[in-house]
Design a protein around this motif. Structure first.
Motif, PDB file in Angstrom:
ATOM      1  N   GLU A  42      62.452  52.154  59.936  1.00 19.19           N
ATOM      2  CA  GLU A  42      61.735  53.140  59.190  1.00 19.19           C
ATOM      3  C   GLU A  42      60.545  53.440  60.119  1.00 19.19           C
ATOM      4  O   GLU A  42      59.929  52.559  60.797  1.00 19.19           O
ATOM      5  N   LEU A  43      59.838  54.599  59.882  1.00 20.06           N
ATOM      6  CA  LEU A  43      58.598  54.982  60.811  1.00 20.06           C
ATOM      7  C   LEU A  43      57.390  54.767  59.790  1.00 20.06           C
ATOM      8  O   LEU A  43      57.351  55.466  58.548  1.00 20.06           O
ATOM      9  N   ILE A  44      56.626  53.976  59.875  1.00 17.48           N
ATOM     10  CA  ILE A  44      55.130  53.725  58.855  1.00 17.48           C
ATOM     11  C   ILE A  44      54.192  54.387  59.533  1.00 17.48           C
ATOM     12  O   ILE A  44      53.573  54.112  60.787  1.00 17.48           O
ATOM     13  N   VAL A  45      53.443  55.342  58.980  1.00 16.19           N
ATOM     14  CA  VAL A  45      52.353  56.278  59.423  1.00 16.19           C
ATOM     15  C   VAL A  45      51.200  56.099  58.337  1.00 16.19           C
ATOM     16  O   VAL A  45      51.352  56.294  57.454  1.00 16.19           O
ATOM     17  N   THR A  46      49.986  56.143  59.115  1.00 12.10           N
ATOM     18  CA  THR A  46      48.735  55.924  58.349  1.00 12.10           C
ATOM     19  C   THR A  46      47.823  57.064  58.497  1.00 12.10           C
ATOM     20  O   THR A  46      48.084  58.076  59.259  1.00 12.10           O
ATOM     21  N   ALA A  47      47.212  57.118  57.204  1.00 11.51           N
ATOM     22  CA  ALA A  47      46.141  58.355  57.396  1.00 11.51           C
ATOM     23  C   ALA A  47      44.560  57.671  56.560  1.00 11.51           C
ATOM     24  O   ALA A  47      44.648  57.742  55.439  1.00 11.51           O
ATOM     25  N   PRO A  48      43.942  56.776  57.587  1.00 10.23           N
ATOM     26  CA  PRO A  48      42.729  56.201  56.874  1.00 10.23           C
ATOM     27  C   PRO A  48      41.681  57.068  56.380  1.00 10.23           C
ATOM     28  O   PRO A  48      40.900  56.476  55.857  1.00 10.23           O
ATOM     29  N   GLY A  49      41.803  58.481  56.501  1.00 10.36           N
ATOM     30  CA  GLY A  49      40.729  59.376  56.036  1.00 10.36           C
ATOM     31  C   GLY A  49      41.271  59.820  54.653  1.00 10.36           C
ATOM     32  O   GLY A  49      40.414  60.666  53.925  1.00 10.36           O
ATOM     33  N   GLU A  50      42.262  59.673  54.145  1.00 12.85           N
ATOM     34  CA  GLU A  50      42.876  60.329  52.819  1.00 12.85           C
ATOM     35  C   GLU A  50      42.100  59.927  51.587  1.00 12.85           C
ATOM     36  O   GLU A  50      41.761  58.476  51.585  1.00 12.85           O
ATOM     37  N   ASP A  51      41.808  60.908  50.643  1.00 10.78           N
ATOM     38  CA  ASP A  51      41.391  60.719  49.632  1.00 10.78           C
ATOM     39  C   ASP A  51      42.377  60.097  48.668  1.00 10.78           C
ATOM     40  O   ASP A  51      43.418  60.899  48.636  1.00 10.78           O
ATOM     41  N   VAL A  52      42.186  59.256  47.705  1.00 12.45           N
ATOM     42  CA  VAL A  52      43.182  58.769  46.680  1.00 12.45           C
ATOM     43  C   VAL A  52      42.369  58.785  45.355  1.00 12.45           C
ATOM     44  O   VAL A  52      41.735  58.048  44.974  1.00 12.45           O
ATOM     45  N   GLY A  53      42.801  60.044  44.496  1.00 12.84           N
ATOM     46  CA  GLY A  53      42.189  60.105  43.519  1.00 12.84           C
ATOM     47  C   GLY A  53      40.781  60.507  43.634  1.00 12.84           C
ATOM     48  O   GLY A  53      40.126  61.432  44.271  1.00 12.84           O
ATOM     49  N   THR A  54      39.770  59.903  42.966  1.00 14.03           N
ATOM     50  CA  THR A  54      38.530  59.869  43.180  1.00 14.03           C
ATOM     51  C   THR A  54      37.842  58.825  44.223  1.00 14.03           C
ATOM     52  O   THR A  54      36.486  59.076  44.459  1.00 14.03           O
ATOM     53  N   ALA A  55      38.738  58.228  44.829  1.00  6.13           N
ATOM     54  CA  ALA A  55      38.379  57.423  45.916  1.00  6.13           C
ATOM     55  C   ALA A  55      38.279  57.879  47.209  1.00  6.13           C
ATOM     56  O   ALA A  55      39.417  58.146  47.726  1.00  6.13           O
ATOM     57  N   LYS A  56      37.081  58.426  47.856  1.00 13.36           N
ATOM     58  CA  LYS A  56      36.935  59.174  48.885  1.00 13.36           C
ATOM     59  C   LYS A  56      37.471  57.984  50.222  1.00 13.36           C
ATOM     60  O   LYS A  56      36.866  56.787  50.188  1.00 13.36           O
ATOM     61  N   GLU A  57      38.164  58.602  51.059  1.00 14.79           N
ATOM     62  CA  GLU A  57      38.626  57.938  52.369  1.00 14.79           C
ATOM     63  C   GLU A  57      39.214  56.433  51.891  1.00 14.79           C
ATOM     64  O   GLU A  57      38.798  55.439  52.632  1.00 14.79           O
ATOM     65  N   ALA A  58      39.933  56.525  50.953  1.00 12.10           N
ATOM     66  CA  ALA A  58      40.613  55.249  50.390  1.00 12.10           C
ATOM     67  C   ALA A  58      41.581  54.888  51.664  1.00 12.10           C
ATOM     68  O   ALA A  58      41.756  53.456  51.851  1.00 12.10           O
ATOM     69  N   GLY A  59      42.406  55.756  52.109  1.00 12.82           N
ATOM     70  CA  GLY A  59      43.420  55.669  53.218  1.00 12.82           C
ATOM     71  C   GLY A  59      44.735  55.678  52.441  1.00 12.82           C
ATOM     72  O   GLY A  59      44.958  55.414  51.291  1.00 12.82           O
ATOM     73  N   ASN A  60      45.711  55.744  53.333  1.00 17.73           N
ATOM     74  CA  ASN A  60      46.864  55.927  52.862  1.00 17.73           C
ATOM     75  C   ASN A  60      48.194  55.622  53.881  1.00 17.73           C
ATOM     76  O   ASN A  60      47.658  55.702  54.999  1.00 17.73           O
ATOM     77  N   VAL A  61      49.246  55.046  53.487  1.00 20.53           N
ATOM     78  CA  VAL A  61      50.358  54.546  54.539  1.00 20.53           C
ATOM     79  C   VAL A  61      51.464  55.202  53.988  1.00 20.53           C
ATOM     80  O   VAL A  61      51.925  54.752  52.747  1.00 20.53           O
ATOM     81  N   THR A  62      52.262  55.882  54.784  1.00 21.76           N
ATOM     82  CA  THR A  62      53.283  56.601  54.292  1.00 21.76           C
ATOM     83  C   THR A  62      54.475  56.082  55.135  1.00 21.76           C
ATOM     84  O   THR A  62      54.639  55.620  56.589  1.00 21.76           O
ATOM     85  N   VAL A  63      55.743  55.791  54.432  1.00 22.33           N
ATOM     86  CA  VAL A  63      57.064  55.158  55.167  1.00 22.33           C
ATOM     87  C   VAL A  63      57.990  56.504  55.085  1.00 22.33           C
ATOM     88  O   VAL A  63      58.282  56.904  54.229  1.00 22.33           O
ATOM     89  N   LEU A  64      58.513  56.649  56.188  1.00 27.17           N
ATOM     90  CA  LEU A  64      59.477  57.760  56.567  1.00 27.17           C
ATOM     91  C   LEU A  64      60.313  56.969  56.680  1.00 27.17           C
ATOM     92  O   LEU A  64      60.932  56.194  57.717  1.00 27.17           O
ATOM     93  N   TRP A  65      61.668  56.971  55.866  1.00 25.46           N
ATOM     94  CA  TRP A  65      62.816  56.156  55.633  1.00 25.46           C
ATOM     95  C   TRP A  65      63.807  56.886  56.631  1.00 25.46           C
ATOM     96  O   TRP A  65      64.264  57.861  56.876  1.00 25.46           O
ATOM     97  N   GLY A  66      64.212  55.808  57.696  1.00 23.36           N
ATOM     98  CA  GLY A  66      65.539  56.006  58.401  1.00 23.36           C
ATOM     99  C   GLY A  66      66.927  55.879  57.984  1.00 23.36           C
ATOM    100  O   GLY A  66      66.914  55.462  56.909  1.00 23.36           O
TER     101      GLY A  66
END
Length: 390
Positions: A42-66
């Motif tokens: 799997e490829l794991i990709v981050t987005a540290p500046g992602e807003d999650v709900g009302t939490a600004k710049e909480a961050g996000n980690v996406t798994v792209l499944w192989g």
């Protein structure tokens, strides 16, 4: 490697959760591992500046499944939802005797996922560590050959230090190792069967006993009981190391370890993006320090740059050749290839070179340069000043 054979994935790609927004930073860090034990990574990709709900710049980690047809479905890992936590500054992944593990660093601390991973985004276990400083760099590697990867984490830069503080397996009362740095790499430098830890410390000295002019690396030898008590420090003033230590060379900005010549010793590859080359300031070079069974490595080292025979391009001011590094056998010929990034190349759009491995050392012959225009991505985003070492 052919530039036309590529996949461009963004948060606007079908099936990828969320959507692309300004300053998300999707792709800031990536890692790969077979998380669900199906034989495909799997490829794991981050987005540290992602807003999650009302939490600004909480961050996000996406798994792209192989899978058999490549990357397909995607899901996100449940990182803590903390405003300005910026989870995803760095990510590491591994599959060891305990199964799959993913380690994520951010301003809020670190979080480790382990156990069973599913395509729905569920994970077996989640461990959050907020007791030590914000983590800019994370790694997972087995330092004592017990079959379990150790957690290696480096904090963001700390005032009064060159770089951040370094921890191995930090807990609630963690004590940092007596070394600063901004990046890490692991490999068996002395050929004793145990992984060693290399820490890059490119900043100029912050005190009389902290850092080295032009940057340095710190080498901790691994063993049955973990890391040795006393490390070895290597700079361009170390006998045999190519080049000359000079202010803002940024020796150690990027580090990697691999056995380039198949002699059983891991060679240390060091990015020196601030070094003057061909009379061009901050053109940058890469220094290879061969592994050594005993003593301090340095003898036999050599430089690679855009002036190396057959390497595409020419050194120019601000190119920052060596700003990033990676190693791997890209063409499956049994020899590790060296992948070098230069963030200032191509009018600050950046570029990546793949230097083909041989039985002795990487070569420019047959090397490939990848730039935005060749890949059909990006636009004209010139920056003022180029690479500026800290």
């Amino acid at each position: 490697m052919t530039p036309s054979r590529k996949a461009v994935i963004t948060q606007n790609t079908a099936g990828v959760p969320d959507s692309a927004e300004t300053d998300d930073g999707f792709g800031s860090s990536v890692a790969y591992a077979d998380l669900n034990n199906d034989g495909y990574s799997e490829l794991i990709v981050t987005a540290p500046g992602e807003d999650v709900g009302t939490a600004k710049e909480a961050g996000n980690v996406t798994v792209l499944w192989g899978g058999k047809s490549g990357l397909s479905a995607a899901s996100t890992l449940p990182v803590p939802r903390v405003a300005h936590g910026r989870y995803g500054l760095d990510v590491a992944a591994v599959r060891d005797k305990g199964g799959a593990r993913v380690l994520v660093g951010g301003y809020d601390g670190s979080v480790e996922f382990s156990g069973t991973f599913t395509r729905t985004g569920a994970v077996g276990a989640k461990t959050v560590n907020q007791s030590t400083p914000s983590f800019a760099v994370v790694d997972l590697a087995d330092l004592n050959r017990d079959g379990r990867a150790d957690r290696i984490v480096t904090s963001v830069r700390i005032g009064g230090h060159t770089g951040g503080l370094l921890y191995v397996n930090p807990g609630s009362s963690a004590t940092p190792l007596p070394a600063d740095g901004t990046t890490t790499a692991v490999g068996d430098v002395n050929g004793d069967g145990y992984n060693d830890l290399v820490v890059g410390d490119p900043d100029e000295p912050a005190g009389a006993s902290d850092g080295h002019k032009g940057g340095q690396i710190t080498l901790w030898f691994g063993g049955k009981n973990g890391l040795a008590v006393t490390p070895v420090r290597i700079s361009q003033d170390t006998p045999g190391v190519a080049g000359t230590a000079a202010k803002h060379n940024a020796f150690g900005t990027a580090v990697a370890v691999t056995d380039l010549n198949k002699d059983g010793l891991g060679d240390i590859v060091v990015g020196v993006p601030g070094q003057t080359q061909n009379n061009k300031a901050r053109a940058g070079v890469v220094v290879v320090v061969p592994g050594k069974k005993t003593g301090t490595p340095g003898a036999g080292s050599y430089q690679l740059s855009q002036e190396t025979v057959s390497v595409p391009g020419t050194s120019a001011e601000g190119d920052a050749f060596g700003a990033t590094l990676a190693v791997g056998d890209v063409n499956k010929d049994g020899h590790p290839d060296l992948i070098v990034g230069a963030e200032g190349e191509d009018n600050y759009r950046g570029a990546v070179w793949i230097l083909r491995g041989t039985s002795t050392r990487p070569t420019g012959t047959g090397s490939v340069e990848l730039i935005a225009s060749k890949l059909g991505v990006g636009g004209d985003y010139p920056r003022i000043g180029g690479f500026q070492p800290e």
